[in-house]
Scaffold this motif. Structure first.
Motif, short mmCIF file in Angstrom:
data_model
loop_
_atom_site.label_atom_id
_atom_site.label_comp_id
_atom_site.label_asym_id
_atom_site.label_seq_id
_atom_site.Cartn_x
_atom_site.Cartn_y
_atom_site.Cartn_z
N THR A 42 -32.25 46.15 -14.52
CA THR A 42 -33.75 45.76 -15.48
C THR A 42 -34.49 45.93 -13.74
O THR A 42 -34.21 45.76 -12.32
CB THR A 42 -34.69 44.74 -15.76
OG1 THR A 42 -34.48 43.07 -14.97
CG2 THR A 42 -33.20 44.86 -16.85
N ILE A 43 -35.83 46.56 -13.87
CA ILE A 43 -37.37 46.87 -12.61
C ILE A 43 -36.84 45.26 -12.10
O ILE A 43 -37.60 45.59 -10.62
CB ILE A 43 -38.17 47.27 -13.29
CG1 ILE A 43 -39.45 47.96 -12.12
CG2 ILE A 43 -38.76 45.25 -13.79
CD1 ILE A 43 -39.09 49.11 -11.67
N ASN A 44 -36.81 43.85 -12.76
CA ASN A 44 -37.08 43.15 -11.85
C ASN A 44 -35.77 42.69 -10.78
O ASN A 44 -35.90 42.07 -10.27
CB ASN A 44 -36.72 42.12 -12.89
CG ASN A 44 -37.84 41.72 -13.75
OD1 ASN A 44 -39.41 42.16 -13.61
ND2 ASN A 44 -37.99 41.45 -15.11
N ASP A 45 -34.99 42.99 -11.54
CA ASP A 45 -33.16 42.99 -10.17
C ASP A 45 -34.01 44.00 -9.34
O ASP A 45 -32.69 43.46 -8.30
CB ASP A 45 -32.20 43.75 -11.43
CG ASP A 45 -32.12 43.15 -12.00
OD1 ASP A 45 -32.20 41.39 -12.27
OD2 ASP A 45 -31.75 42.94 -13.18
N GLN A 47 -36.81 45.55 -7.63
CA GLN A 47 -37.48 46.18 -7.14
C GLN A 47 -38.20 44.64 -6.70
O GLN A 47 -38.41 43.61 -6.91
CB GLN A 47 -38.87 47.15 -8.17
CG GLN A 47 -40.17 47.16 -8.01
CD GLN A 47 -40.60 48.10 -6.63
OE1 GLN A 47 -40.32 47.35 -5.73
NE2 GLN A 47 -40.52 49.25 -6.85
N ASP A 49 -41.72 44.67 -5.30
CA ASP A 49 -43.16 44.44 -5.57
C ASP A 49 -43.57 43.49 -6.37
O ASP A 49 -43.41 44.90 -7.58
CB ASP A 49 -44.01 45.95 -5.22
CG ASP A 49 -45.16 45.86 -4.41
OD1 ASP A 49 -45.95 44.84 -4.88
OD2 ASP A 49 -45.31 46.51 -4.51
N SER A 50 -43.92 42.36 -6.64
CA SER A 50 -44.35 41.52 -7.81
C SER A 50 -45.18 42.65 -9.35
O SER A 50 -45.86 42.74 -9.96
CB SER A 50 -44.72 40.42 -7.62
OG SER A 50 -45.58 40.92 -6.84
N TYR A 52 -45.62 45.46 -8.66
CA TYR A 52 -45.60 47.32 -9.48
C TYR A 52 -44.82 46.22 -10.83
O TYR A 52 -44.61 47.02 -11.86
CB TYR A 52 -44.61 47.91 -8.67
CG TYR A 52 -44.39 48.97 -9.14
CD1 TYR A 52 -44.62 50.12 -8.73
CD2 TYR A 52 -42.39 48.79 -9.65
CE1 TYR A 52 -43.60 51.53 -10.19
CE2 TYR A 52 -42.25 49.88 -10.49
CZ TYR A 52 -42.40 51.11 -10.39
OH TYR A 52 -42.24 52.32 -10.96
N ILE A 53 -43.87 45.19 -10.55
CA ILE A 53 -42.92 44.99 -11.40
C ILE A 53 -44.31 44.46 -12.98
O ILE A 53 -43.81 45.08 -13.75
CB ILE A 53 -42.01 43.87 -10.77
CG1 ILE A 53 -41.13 44.23 -10.02
CG2 ILE A 53 -41.71 43.00 -11.97
CD1 ILE A 53 -40.31 43.03 -9.27
N LYS A 54 -45.12 43.86 -12.63
CA LYS A 54 -46.29 43.18 -13.45
C LYS A 54 -46.94 45.10 -14.19
O LYS A 54 -46.60 45.04 -15.61
CB LYS A 54 -47.46 43.09 -12.94
CG LYS A 54 -48.00 42.33 -14.06
CD LYS A 54 -49.52 41.02 -13.55
CE LYS A 54 -50.43 41.20 -14.13
NZ LYS A 54 -51.23 40.50 -14.05
N TRP A 56 -44.93 48.28 -14.62
CA TRP A 56 -44.24 48.33 -15.09
C TRP A 56 -43.85 47.80 -16.52
O TRP A 56 -43.96 48.15 -17.16
CB TRP A 56 -43.07 47.96 -14.56
CG TRP A 56 -41.71 49.54 -14.19
CD1 TRP A 56 -41.94 50.76 -13.90
CD2 TRP A 56 -40.86 49.60 -15.25
NE1 TRP A 56 -41.18 51.20 -14.64
CE2 TRP A 56 -40.26 50.02 -15.66
CE3 TRP A 56 -40.16 48.30 -16.64
CZ2 TRP A 56 -38.81 50.21 -16.69
CZ3 TRP A 56 -39.19 48.75 -17.14
CH2 TRP A 56 -38.66 49.39 -16.80
N ASN A 57 -43.71 46.48 -16.44
CA ASN A 57 -43.42 45.69 -17.73
C ASN A 57 -44.56 45.98 -18.78
O ASN A 57 -44.17 45.86 -19.98
CB ASN A 57 -43.04 44.35 -17.25
CG ASN A 57 -41.53 44.39 -16.48
OD1 ASN A 57 -41.12 44.48 -17.12
ND2 ASN A 57 -41.63 43.14 -16.33
#
Length: 170
Positions: A42-45, A47, A49-50, A52-54, A56-57
């Motif tokens: 997943t993106i969390n795995d 990426q 950059d927190s 960006y992750i936020k 994106w999610n």
């Protein structure tokens, strides 16, 4: 199957859990990981950059819940070179099956750094003189309007000093 590896954009698809099912080579280049490691993650795995992750999610959840395209622009710092700032326009779209049920998400990340930088340059040219880099009339009027609004709000006064520069002919 279409060849997506010639694109300058990051292109990918995910299942309903956000697990990457397909990616192009640009995705691997941007993330810095090989395809074998990214697929199934997943993106969390993938990426770090927190921020960006936020973003994106949030966009991913919106696409899954509403079945509509969701986009956001993200500012990032490139690690290549001197840490130059860049921008991506990220678009996530629902992927439907034949029964029109959402089965995943297709996404693209388009590097729009040049567009943003050009907009900044044009704005600077509109508001500042080429030679002196002093504010032009449009910028002055914008600032004056803001100062008047603020002075009304705080019950203060605005003072304007006008300096006229001319050249002397000999």
């Amino acid at each position: 199957m279409f060849r997506l590896n010639n694109s300058h954009d990051v292109i990918f698809s995910c299942d309903l859990n956000g697990t990457f099912t397909t990616i192009n080579e640009k995705f691997c280049e941007v993330v810095g990981l090989p395809k074998e490691i990214i697929i199934g993650k997943t993106i969390n795995d993938v990426q770090i950059d927190s921020g960006y992750i936020k973003e994106w999610n949030n966009a991913f959840s919106s696409v899954i819940n509403n079945g509509k395209v969701n986009s956001f622009t993200y500012r990032y710092e490139r690690k290549v070179g001197s840490g130059v700032v860049g921008y991506y326009d990220v678009t996530l779209s629902p992927l439907f099956d034949l029964r029109k049920e959402i089965i995943g998400v297709i996404g693209t990340n388009q590097d729009i750094t040049t567009i943003i930088e050009n907009e900044k340059t044009i704005k600077h040219m509109a508001y500042y003189d080429d030679i002196t880099d002093l504010s032009r009339r449009a910028r002055f009027l914008e600032r004056l309007e803001n100062a008047i609004k603020l002075s009304k709000k705080k019950a203060t006064q605005v003072i304007i000093v006008i300096l006229i520069l001319t050249t002397l002919k000999q």
